[in-house]
Design a protein around this motif. Structure first.
Motif, short mmCIF file in Angstrom:
data_model
loop_
_atom_site.label_atom_id
_atom_site.label_comp_id
_atom_site.label_asym_id
_atom_site.label_seq_id
_atom_site.Cartn_x
_atom_site.Cartn_y
_atom_site.Cartn_z
N ILE A 1 0.83 -1.22 0.00
CA ILE A 1 0.00 0.00 0.00
C ILE A 1 0.85 1.26 0.00
O ILE A 1 0.44 2.29 -0.53
N ASP A 2 2.06 1.20 0.56
CA ASP A 2 2.91 2.39 0.63
C ASP A 2 4.07 2.34 -0.36
O ASP A 2 4.95 3.19 -0.30
N ASN A 3 4.09 1.35 -1.25
CA ASN A 3 5.26 1.15 -2.12
C ASN A 3 5.48 2.32 -3.06
O ASN A 3 4.58 2.75 -3.77
N ARG A 4 6.72 2.83 -3.05
CA ARG A 4 7.02 4.02 -3.85
C ARG A 4 7.18 3.73 -5.33
O ARG A 4 6.95 4.61 -6.16
N VAL A 5 7.55 2.49 -5.68
CA VAL A 5 7.63 2.14 -7.10
C VAL A 5 6.22 2.06 -7.68
O VAL A 5 5.95 2.61 -8.75
N ARG A 6 5.31 1.41 -6.95
CA ARG A 6 3.92 1.30 -7.41
C ARG A 6 3.26 2.65 -7.52
O ARG A 6 2.50 2.92 -8.45
#
Length: 148
Positions: A54-59
């Motif tokens: 939910i917090d992934n910076r790539v996504r």
């Protein structure tokens, strides 16, 4: 000496077998997409996996992060699956499958499958030469003349 024989055989089969059209193949990206944090841990392989946190910076596509694969990186439909020679590959197991390519020998090249024996390979290559079909792997499992 064996290498010289193989090279001579290859010239016989690939002479004048050119594609109907050979457009310039443009790749939108040649670098591989790397998996997030694969550089940080050995247990995380480089092969691409989509980040789902939910917090992934790539996504979330933050600036400076890895690029994610998407449909925009796809090849042009005219050059998709095309080899640098200008042909498209078709996997061949027997002569019947080879003869399907008879009429489209200017667009498709035959690739003899892995499980085909050396004996059957020889007949397939001879038939391909008669039909003017290009074979991508004609020298696989071929015995040199000295060994026979």
């Amino acid at each position: 000496l064996i290498h010289f024989y193989k090279r001579k055989l290859e010239l016989v089969f690939t002479m004048a077998l050119t594609p109907a059209s050979r457009p310039k193949i443009v790749k939108k990206r040649v670098k591989k997409f790397t998996r997030h944090q694969s550089d940080r841990y050995d247990k995380v392989k480089r092969n691409w996996r989509r980040p789902k946190g939910i917090d992934n910076r790539v996504r979330r596509k933050f600036k400076g992060m890895y690029k994610m694969p998407n449909i925009g990186y796809g090849s042009a439909s005219t050059t998709r699956h095309m080899m640098p020679t200008g042909f498209r590959k078709v996997l061949i197991h027997n002569i019947k499958e080879l003869e399907v390519l008879m009429m489209s020998n200017k667009t498709y090249a035959a690739e003899i499958a892995r499980g085909v024996s050396a004996k059957n390979r020889k007949t397939l290559i001879e038939r391909a030469a008669q039909l003017a079909i290009r074979v991508t792997n004609p020298n696989a499992r071929i015995r040199s003349e000295e060994n026979e």
